[in-house]
Write an enzyme that holds these catalytic residues in place. Structure first.
Site, PDB file in Angstrom:
ATOM      1  CB  ALA A 163      -0.932  -0.008   1.213  1.00  0.00           C
ATOM      2  CG  ASP A 164       3.767   2.452   3.114  1.00  0.00           C
ATOM      3  OD1 ASP A 164       2.974   3.377   3.342  1.00  0.00           O
ATOM      4  OD2 ASP A 164       4.336   1.816   4.015  1.00  0.00           O
ATOM      5  CB  VAL A 165       5.109   0.282  -3.048  1.00  0.00           C
ATOM      6  CG1 VAL A 165       5.625   0.357  -4.465  1.00  0.00           C
ATOM      7  CG2 VAL A 165       6.247  -0.084  -2.087  1.00  0.00           C
ATOM      8  CB  SER A 168       5.409   5.812  -3.573  1.00  0.00           C
ATOM      9  OG  SER A 168       5.660   4.643  -4.347  1.00  0.00           O
TER      10      SER A 168
END
Length: 376
Positions: A163-165, A168
């Site tokens: 989810a972070d990636v 981004s």
């Protein structure tokens, strides 16, 4: 080749992954990225080997200055840098910068061309606006964990902060779109990306399938829920491959190739619903045929006949793979102490060019004493 974002200045207030990963991509595209860190540095710098890996992966080629934004002088320095910036990207706790007079309304009043992007755990428009929201919360509440894992097992998170990636990448998309719009209108803008929204967007095809089938998506382990063989594991004599051959043509081709043409007339394997219902028996037959071959032989044979298959690789195997070497997706970075390491770069080329190697990751505040910051 002139980098496409040369001349664009980005100011980052980022910790961990979502914001730093986005500005890393902008840096790789040629932008100047100034990373403003608190006195203790990006929080990733203090959580051991995993945090060190995050710092190495997402801070190459940036300039780092340490500022205590609660101090008037340091806050003025930040305002001076932002006054000359094109983009601000931040993923601090909700409204933390606004309380310091560094929110989008404050900054765009002074710099109407500024593009201000906030990364949050949850949308600012919902009841969870002020909740802490790391990657795992987004994986859990987006439905992603509910479809990941074995059929009868517990929900599982994806094995990296997906989810972070994903967030981004969304940040980079909205920054590029806003820069293009600014070229046309002269106006900047304010954007928001949430980890939850990014994780939901990753599953668009599953939402479409839910609509079509009316069935709640379920965990299936390896293999796709409605077609077979599809993304299924098959053991070879010396390893493991994944294999997909679920169209009528590809399944017939596979049966001929492994000398199992009788499967084409077996009602257990007559179509995708039947093969899904009898997946265990299907894979047993395929494994009996391919399990006597080495992985290299297996892949060569399947590829020659247009059947999708791939070796399940370790990171070491990936680093040694000829396709990976040829593409240039792995590059060399230089850590804060001068050590060299391998890290993925941008997953594309432009005019046949990949991103330059040997870009240095700064210590926290490595550029704090460089001339000009206080007068920016």
């Amino acid at each position: 080749m002139i980098p496409p974002l040369e001349g664009v200045r980005v100011v980052e207030f980022g910790h961990y992954i979502a914001a730093p990963a986005a500005t890393q991509m902008l840096s790789d595209l040629g932008a100047e990225v100034i990373k403003i860190e608190p006195p203790a540095g990006d929080q990733a710098r203090g959580i051991g080997a995993y945090g060190e890996g995050i710092v190495l992966a997402y801070n190459r080629g940036k300039r780092s200055i340490v500022l205590d934004l609660k101090q008037d002088g340091d806050r003025e320095t930040a305002l001076g840098l932002i006054a000359e910036a094109d983009v601000v990207v931040q993923n601090l706790r909700a409204d933390a910068l606004s309380r310091l007079g560094l929110g989008p309304d404050d900054l765009r009043q002074a710099n109407p061309r500024l593009i201000y992007v906030s990364v949050r755990g949850f949308s600012s428009r919902g009841p969870s606006a002020n909740r802490a929201g790391l990657d795992i919360a987004a994986q859990a509440e987006s439905g992603l964990m509910s479809i990941n894992g074995e059929l009868d097992g517990d929900p599982l998170r994806v094995g990296f902060p997906i989810a972070d990636v994903a967030a981004s990448y969304a940040v980079v998309q909205v920054v590029l779109a806003a820069l293009l719009r600014r070229e046309r209108t002269g106006e900047g803008g304010v954007a928001e990306v949430s980890l939850l929204d990014a994780a939901i967007h990753l599953q668009s095809a599953m939402w479409g399938e839910w609509h079509v089938s009316g069935q709640e998506p379920r965990r299936k382990g390896n293999g796709q829920a409605t077609v077979a063989p599809a993304a299924d594991l098959v053991r070879t004599a010396d390893g493991t491959i994944v294999l997909s051959a679920y169209t009528a043509d590809h399944f017939a081709r596979l049966c001929r190739l492994i000398d199992r043409t009788w499967m084409l007339d077996d009602p257990r394997f007559a179509d995708n619903p039947a093969r899904v219902a009898n997946r265990e028996a299907l894979l047993a037959e395929i494994s009996r045929a391919l399990g006597v071959l080495r992985t290299e032989e297996c892949l060569a044979m399947l590829a020659e006949h247009g059947i999708v298959a791939a070796e399940v690789r370790s990171y070491h195997d990936v680093a040694e793979a000829p396709d990976v070497h040829a593409s240039g997706v792995l590059t060399t970075g230089v850590g804060p102490d001068g050590d060299r390491y391998t890290v993925p770069s941008l997953p594309f080329t432009l005019d046949g060019v990949t991103v330059e190697a040997d870009r240095v990751v700064p210590h926290a505040g490595a550029d704090s004493d460089a001339p000009g910051w206080r007068d920016a």
